[in-house]
Design a protein around this motif. Structure first.
Motif, PDB file in Angstrom:
ATOM      1  N   MET A  23       0.800  -1.213   0.000  1.00 36.87           N
ATOM      2  CA  MET A  23       0.000   0.000   0.000  1.00 36.87           C
ATOM      3  C   MET A  23       0.839   1.272   0.000  1.00 36.87           C
ATOM      4  SD  MET A  23      -2.993  -1.310  -0.163  1.00 36.87           S
ATOM      5  CE  MET A  23      -4.027   0.140   0.071  1.00 36.87           C
ATOM      6  N   GLY A  24       2.143   1.138  -0.105  1.00 39.03           N
ATOM      7  CA  GLY A  24       3.010   2.315  -0.104  1.00 39.03           C
ATOM      8  C   GLY A  24       4.152   2.190   0.876  1.00 39.03           C
ATOM      9  N   GLU A  25       4.340   3.219   1.702  1.00 46.55           N
ATOM     10  CA  GLU A  25       5.403   3.218   2.696  1.00 46.55           C
ATOM     11  C   GLU A  25       4.825   3.537   4.071  1.00 46.55           C
ATOM     12  OE1 GLU A  25       8.229   6.105   1.315  1.00 46.55           O
ATOM     13  OE2 GLU A  25       9.276   4.620   0.065  1.00 46.55           O
ATOM     14  N   THR A  26       5.377   2.894   5.092  1.00 42.08           N
ATOM     15  CA  THR A  26       4.917   3.116   6.456  1.00 42.08           C
ATOM     16  C   THR A  26       6.128   3.250   7.369  1.00 42.08           C
ATOM     17  OG1 THR A  26       2.840   1.913   6.163  1.00 42.08           O
ATOM     18  CG2 THR A  26       3.672   2.098   8.413  1.00 42.08           C
ATOM     19  N   ASP A  27       6.113   4.264   8.221  1.00 45.33           N
ATOM     20  CA  ASP A  27       7.175   4.453   9.202  1.00 45.33           C
ATOM     21  C   ASP A  27       6.842   3.688  10.475  1.00 45.33           C
ATOM     22  OD1 ASP A  27       8.608   6.114   7.527  1.00 45.33           O
ATOM     23  OD2 ASP A  27       7.712   7.961   8.312  1.00 45.33           O
ATOM     24  N   ILE A  28       7.804   2.917  10.949  1.00 45.96           N
ATOM     25  CA  ILE A  28       7.637   2.164  12.188  1.00 45.96           C
ATOM     26  C   ILE A  28       8.748   2.561  13.142  1.00 45.96           C
ATOM     27  CG2 ILE A  28       7.601  -0.127  13.242  1.00 45.96           C
ATOM     28  CD1 ILE A  28       6.521  -1.215  10.635  1.00 45.96           C
ATOM     29  N   LYS A  29       8.348   2.959  14.325  1.00 40.28           N
ATOM     30  CA  LYS A  29       9.308   3.408  15.314  1.00 40.28           C
ATOM     31  C   LYS A  29       9.670   2.283  16.270  1.00 40.28           C
ATOM     32  CE  LYS A  29      10.076   7.027  18.791  1.00 40.28           C
ATOM     33  NZ  LYS A  29       9.509   8.220  19.456  1.00 40.28           N
ATOM     34  N   GLY A  30      10.961   2.040  16.418  1.00 36.17           N
ATOM     35  CA  GLY A  30      11.439   1.059  17.379  1.00 36.17           C
ATOM     36  C   GLY A  30      10.964  -0.349  17.066  1.00 36.17           C
ATOM     37  N   THR A  31      10.818  -1.140  18.117  1.00 40.34           N
ATOM     38  CA  THR A  31      10.375  -2.527  17.989  1.00 40.34           C
ATOM     39  C   THR A  31       8.919  -2.645  18.414  1.00 40.34           C
ATOM     40  OG1 THR A  31      12.608  -3.310  18.508  1.00 40.34           O
ATOM     41  CG2 THR A  31      10.803  -4.908  18.702  1.00 40.34           C
ATOM     42  N   PRO A  32       8.020  -2.937  17.490  1.00 43.65           N
ATOM     43  CA  PRO A  32       6.600  -3.082  17.861  1.00 43.65           C
ATOM     44  C   PRO A  32       6.412  -4.200  18.887  1.00 43.65           C
ATOM     45  CG  PRO A  32       6.865  -2.984  15.475  1.00 43.65           C
ATOM     46  CD  PRO A  32       8.234  -3.154  16.053  1.00 43.65           C
ATOM     47  N   GLU A  33       5.538  -3.964  19.844  1.00 45.67           N
ATOM     48  CA  GLU A  33       5.295  -4.955  20.902  1.00 45.67           C
ATOM     49  C   GLU A  33       3.844  -5.428  20.931  1.00 45.67           C
ATOM     50  OE1 GLU A  33       6.585  -3.249  24.554  1.00 45.67           O
ATOM     51  OE2 GLU A  33       8.715  -3.358  24.035  1.00 45.67           O
ATOM     52  N   ARG A  34       2.938  -4.595  20.447  1.00 43.74           N
ATOM     53  CA  ARG A  34       1.523  -4.971  20.437  1.00 43.74           C
ATOM     54  C   ARG A  34       1.076  -5.054  18.965  1.00 43.74           C
ATOM     55  NH1 ARG A  34      -1.115  -4.899  25.050  1.00 43.74           N
ATOM     56  NH2 ARG A  34      -3.130  -4.529  24.018  1.00 43.74           N
ATOM     57  N   ILE A  35       1.076  -6.275  18.454  1.00 43.22           N
ATOM     58  CA  ILE A  35       0.805  -6.472  17.028  1.00 43.22           C
ATOM     59  C   ILE A  35      -0.542  -7.149  16.833  1.00 43.22           C
ATOM     60  CG2 ILE A  35       1.588  -7.589  14.900  1.00 43.22           C
ATOM     61  CD1 ILE A  35       4.139  -7.035  17.553  1.00 43.22           C
ATOM     62  N   VAL A  36      -1.312  -6.620  15.896  1.00 40.85           N
ATOM     63  CA  VAL A  36      -2.539  -7.270  15.434  1.00 40.85           C
ATOM     64  C   VAL A  36      -2.264  -7.788  14.031  1.00 40.85           C
ATOM     65  CG1 VAL A  36      -4.915  -6.910  14.683  1.00 40.85           C
ATOM     66  CG2 VAL A  36      -4.137  -5.955  16.855  1.00 40.85           C
ATOM     67  N   VAL A  37      -2.576  -9.055  13.781  1.00 44.18           N
ATOM     68  CA  VAL A  37      -2.301  -9.665  12.477  1.00 44.18           C
ATOM     69  C   VAL A  37      -3.614 -10.156  11.865  1.00 44.18           C
ATOM     70  CG1 VAL A  37      -1.745 -11.897  13.539  1.00 44.18           C
ATOM     71  CG2 VAL A  37      -0.897 -11.362  11.242  1.00 44.18           C
ATOM     72  N   LEU A  38      -3.784  -9.894  10.575  1.00 43.18           N
ATOM     73  CA  LEU A  38      -5.078 -10.094   9.931  1.00 43.18           C
ATOM     74  C   LEU A  38      -5.076 -11.181   8.861  1.00 43.18           C
ATOM     75  CD1 LEU A  38      -6.151  -6.338   9.580  1.00 43.18           C
ATOM     76  CD2 LEU A  38      -6.549  -7.921  11.481  1.00 43.18           C
ATOM     77  N   THR A  39      -4.065 -12.036   8.847  1.00 43.13           N
ATOM     78  CA  THR A  39      -4.079 -13.198   7.956  1.00 43.13           C
ATOM     79  C   THR A  39      -3.603 -14.425   8.730  1.00 43.13           C
ATOM     80  OG1 THR A  39      -1.801 -12.955   7.135  1.00 43.13           O
ATOM     81  CG2 THR A  39      -3.538 -11.772   5.947  1.00 43.13           C
ATOM     82  N   ASN A  40      -4.056 -15.574   8.278  1.00 39.14           N
ATOM     83  CA  ASN A  40      -3.644 -16.826   8.906  1.00 39.14           C
ATOM     84  C   ASN A  40      -2.156 -17.080   8.730  1.00 39.14           C
ATOM     85  OD1 ASN A  40      -6.417 -19.188   8.884  1.00 39.14           O
ATOM     86  ND2 ASN A  40      -6.464 -16.985   9.243  1.00 39.14           N
ATOM     87  N   GLU A  41      -1.639 -16.850   7.516  1.00 33.44           N
ATOM     88  CA  GLU A  41      -0.211 -17.091   7.305  1.00 33.44           C
ATOM     89  C   GLU A  41       0.632 -16.056   8.044  1.00 33.44           C
ATOM     90  OE1 GLU A  41       1.680 -14.953   4.803  1.00 33.44           O
ATOM     91  OE2 GLU A  41      -0.048 -13.642   4.970  1.00 33.44           O
ATOM     92  N   GLY A  42       0.092 -14.856   8.237  1.00 35.29           N
ATOM     93  CA  GLY A  42       0.796 -13.851   9.026  1.00 35.29           C
ATOM     94  C   GLY A  42       0.900 -14.247  10.485  1.00 35.29           C
ATOM     95  N   THR A  43      -0.149 -14.881  11.000  1.00 32.86           N
ATOM     96  CA  THR A  43      -0.122 -15.366  12.377  1.00 32.86           C
ATOM     97  C   THR A  43       1.008 -16.371  12.556  1.00 32.86           C
ATOM     98  OG1 THR A  43      -2.497 -15.028  12.663  1.00 32.86           O
ATOM     99  CG2 THR A  43      -1.436 -16.601  14.148  1.00 32.86           C
ATOM    100  N   GLU A  44       1.157 -17.299  11.613  1.00 34.07           N
ATOM    101  CA  GLU A  44       2.238 -18.280  11.704  1.00 34.07           C
ATOM    102  C   GLU A  44       3.603 -17.608  11.629  1.00 34.07           C
ATOM    103  OE1 GLU A  44       2.077 -21.813   9.422  1.00 34.07           O
ATOM    104  OE2 GLU A  44       0.175 -22.446  10.305  1.00 34.07           O
ATOM    105  N   ALA A  45       3.716 -16.572  10.816  1.00 27.97           N
ATOM    106  CA  ALA A  45       4.985 -15.857  10.701  1.00 27.97           C
ATOM    107  C   ALA A  45       5.388 -15.249  12.042  1.00 27.97           C
ATOM    108  CB  ALA A  45       4.879 -14.766   9.634  1.00 27.97           C
ATOM    109  N   LEU A  46       4.430 -14.592  12.692  1.00 27.25           N
ATOM    110  CA  LEU A  46       4.732 -13.987  13.989  1.00 27.25           C
ATOM    111  C   LEU A  46       5.175 -15.036  14.999  1.00 27.25           C
ATOM    112  CD1 LEU A  46       3.417 -11.460  12.716  1.00 27.25           C
ATOM    113  CD2 LEU A  46       2.286 -11.060  14.919  1.00 27.25           C
TER     114      LEU A  46
END
Length: 334
Positions: free
Chosen positions: A61-84
């Motif tokens: 969808m473009g570019e996103t800035d992420i600061k530091g190390t994310p600690e509270r993650i919401v994941v919206l795909t099944n394969e993404g859940t396995e990745a985490l």
């Protein structure tokens, strides 16, 4: 080194991570490059980011800035859940598994306490916002229409598609988490295992293999551009000559009269059952049919039922390793 994983079908994400920790120590090769991926990391992170660091992630969808190390993650795909989970991260929220209550059996123990935030096709925005995430991971194919809403809640990173090479998405998620180095090792381990299987299988790879899925009202032959198909390509497993001329590289939907087309030296089948019994009903209808019974694979005891979640629906790194565990056993490779 390559046999720590072998044929433990109770392989959970926690067990996977423990095994990976042992395997990674001795693995020096990085994962295979995928030059066609549009959502890959442009710059690999070699160290965990500092709390004040801002990383620019390029994604579907473009570019996103992420600061530091994310600690509270919401994941919206099944394969993404396995990745985490494979990267040692338990999300605070995740969409439910396509089958299971609410998680697939092979990840259930590792998802205890995780909030269900709807399903892939309809995530619950209010619930996601209430979890106060500092990163949301989703997919353009599934959630493009709600990207702006998600981005208003927290930095959001989308993979492009869910059909195709799962490793591309995995690398993107690892980058977003600030865990590219760990992600590369997970991929390298899987690639090492597939190379080991292919080398040891030898003449067994001359067998032609068919993959069939039963669903409510449908029977499908699964082809190259699927989770199983991509794994088979890496492993050197090929399809019957009769399946080479299908127009689609994803699936060929067949009627009962076309059951002879699924015949092969080795046949794997799985059933998508959501709980209403319709998938199982189709499976039983087909398996009892004289045409199915006449298949050489069936007569020779080479028609093997496998788990739909692991062999198709989950679509992630944990399932990929579990499927490989089963193939080691089926092909009698040590």
């Amino acid at each position: 080194m390559l046999h720590v994983f072998k044929r433990k079908l109770t392989w959970t994400a926690s067990a996977a991570l423990l095994a990976l920790a042992v395997l990674i120590t001795g693995c020096g090769q990085s994962g295979a490059n995928n030059n066609s991926q549009t959502n890959s990391a442009k710059t690999a992170e070699t160290e965990a980011p500092n709390a004040g660091d801002v990383r620019k992630i390029t994604h579907a969808m473009g570019e996103t800035d992420i600061k530091g190390t994310p600690e509270r993650i919401v994941v919206l795909t099944n394969e993404g859940t396995e990745a985490l989970l494979a990267l040692g991260v338990k999300p605070v929220g995740a969409v439910k598994s396509w089958t299971g209550d609410p998680w697939y059996e092979h990840i259930k123990a590792d998802m205890e306490g995780v909030t269900v935030v709807g399903d892939e096709s309809q995530p619950n925005m209010e619930l996601i916002a209430s979890l106060k995430p500092d990163l949301i991971i989703g997919n353009k194919l599934r959630q493009e229409k709600v990207y702006a809403q998600l981005e208003a809640i927290a930095p959001t990173v989308f993979s492009e598609t869910l059909r195709g090479e799962w490793q591309s998405n995995f690398k993107l998620y690892a980058e977003a988490l600030g865990k590219s180095e760990e992600g590369d090792k997970v991929i390298a381990n899987y690639d090492s295992r597939t190379a080991d299987f292919k080398a040891k299988a030898g003449d067994k790879l001359n067998q032609k293999v068919s993959v069939v899925r039963f669903m409510a009202g449908k029977t499908r032959i699964y082809l190259e551009d699927t989770f199983t198909g991509l794994a088979f390509s890496k492993l050197g497993i090929t399809r019957p000559d009769s399946q080479q001329n299908y127009k689609d590289t994803f699936v060929e939907e067949i009627t009962k009269e076309r059951l002879p087309e699924v015949d092969a030296d080795l046949l794997f089948y799985f059933t998508y059952e959501t709980g209403d019994g319709k998938g199982t009903e189709m499976e039983q209808e087909m398996l009892k049919d004289p045409l199915w019974q006449s298949l050489s694979a069936v007569k020779n005891g080479k028609a093997i039922k496998v788990d739909d979640a692991i062999w198709n629906t989950a679509g992630g790194v944990i399932a990929a390793n579990l499927m490989l565990d089963e193939l080691y056993k089926i092909y009698e490779i040590k």
